[in-house]
Scaffold this active site. Sequence first.
Site, mmCIF file in Angstrom:
data_model
loop_
_atom_site.group_PDB
_atom_site.id
_atom_site.type_symbol
_atom_site.label_atom_id
_atom_site.label_comp_id
_atom_site.label_asym_id
_atom_site.label_seq_id
_atom_site.Cartn_x
_atom_site.Cartn_y
_atom_site.Cartn_z
ATOM 1 N N ARG A 26 0.805 -1.216 0.000
ATOM 2 C CA ARG A 26 0.000 0.000 0.000
ATOM 3 C C ARG A 26 0.841 1.271 0.000
ATOM 4 N NH1 ARG A 26 -5.475 0.020 2.290
ATOM 5 N NH2 ARG A 26 -6.238 -2.095 2.405
ATOM 6 N N HIS A 113 -7.266 -4.425 9.993
ATOM 7 C CA HIS A 113 -7.604 -4.729 8.604
ATOM 8 C C HIS A 113 -7.928 -6.207 8.399
ATOM 9 C CE1 HIS A 113 -5.252 -0.894 7.221
ATOM 10 N NE2 HIS A 113 -6.470 -0.626 7.642
ATOM 11 N N CYS A 146 -17.519 -21.062 -1.318
ATOM 12 C CA CYS A 146 -17.889 -21.409 0.060
ATOM 13 C C CYS A 146 -18.506 -22.809 0.093
ATOM 14 C CB CYS A 146 -18.880 -20.373 0.581
ATOM 15 S SG CYS A 146 -19.605 -20.801 2.177
ATOM 16 N N SER A 188 2.924 4.903 8.300
ATOM 17 C CA SER A 188 3.084 6.280 7.832
ATOM 18 C C SER A 188 2.120 7.234 8.535
ATOM 19 C CB SER A 188 2.837 6.340 6.323
ATOM 20 O OG SER A 188 1.489 6.002 6.047
ATOM 21 N N ILE A 230 13.556 -1.112 12.153
ATOM 22 C CA ILE A 230 12.665 -1.570 13.223
ATOM 23 C C ILE A 230 13.179 -2.829 13.921
ATOM 24 C CG2 ILE A 230 10.352 -2.543 13.626
ATOM 25 C CD1 ILE A 230 9.461 -0.577 11.330
#
Length: 246
Positions: A26, A113, A146, A188, A230
């Site tokens: 993204r 999400h 399904c 961000s 990180i």
Amino acid sequence: MNTKRPLIAVLTGAGISTDSGIPDYRGPQGLWQRDPSAQELVTLGPYRADPEVRRRAWLMRLETGALAAEPNAGHRALVDLERSGLPLRVLTQNVDGLHQRAGLPARKVLELHGTAREVQCLRCRVTGDMAEALARVEAGEPDPACRACGGILKPRTVMFGENLDPEVLGQADSIARACDLFIAVGTSLQVFPVAALPYNAVQTGARLIILNAEPTPYDEAADEVIREPISRALPELVRRLVAERA
Ligand code: ZN
């Protein structure tokens, strides 16, 4: 004076998982921005309407092998933080499930999400394992339906064209307002409504620490901004917090 109960809220975004080999789709350089036909595969309208889009989407899920990704030192640092006994909630924009795979109890993680480790039927809403659906694709079903109702299956993620689950978002907001320390990691902070979480945390008196490679709109409001990678900086930060708060 801050009279809040001690609670650390950690918001994580794509940046914490890039060291696990999961690209930031993204982001400004991400696949969804560069290739509109790829964005179609994760947008609800075309996905629902077009079996060909779904066939390509299932192949993409099979090929990216995201289910095989392993947690990295950043994910493990948050497990260390939880095991130190400090009250912690993790709010994540990621759908990779790597916080839980690293060992964080599911009740400590709020998936803003959704999760790509599960599928959900668009008609009857039943959920199932992504791994099982992908096995059906590998076995030759281009668009596995399904098993309960024959409806269309999609990942149990928030696609483009869908809103975040208001209940999940409400819980996240309550955590942001209740915490006395809010840490934003690898995000961000530019996309609402998630970007409102650090704002509400600061407004209600929390300290804010930002750990992100790029500048964010909240850097000036933060008590501390860390630009280091990180997977190195988060373990250091956790050691410091545990020493300070123990
Ligand atoms: Zn169904």
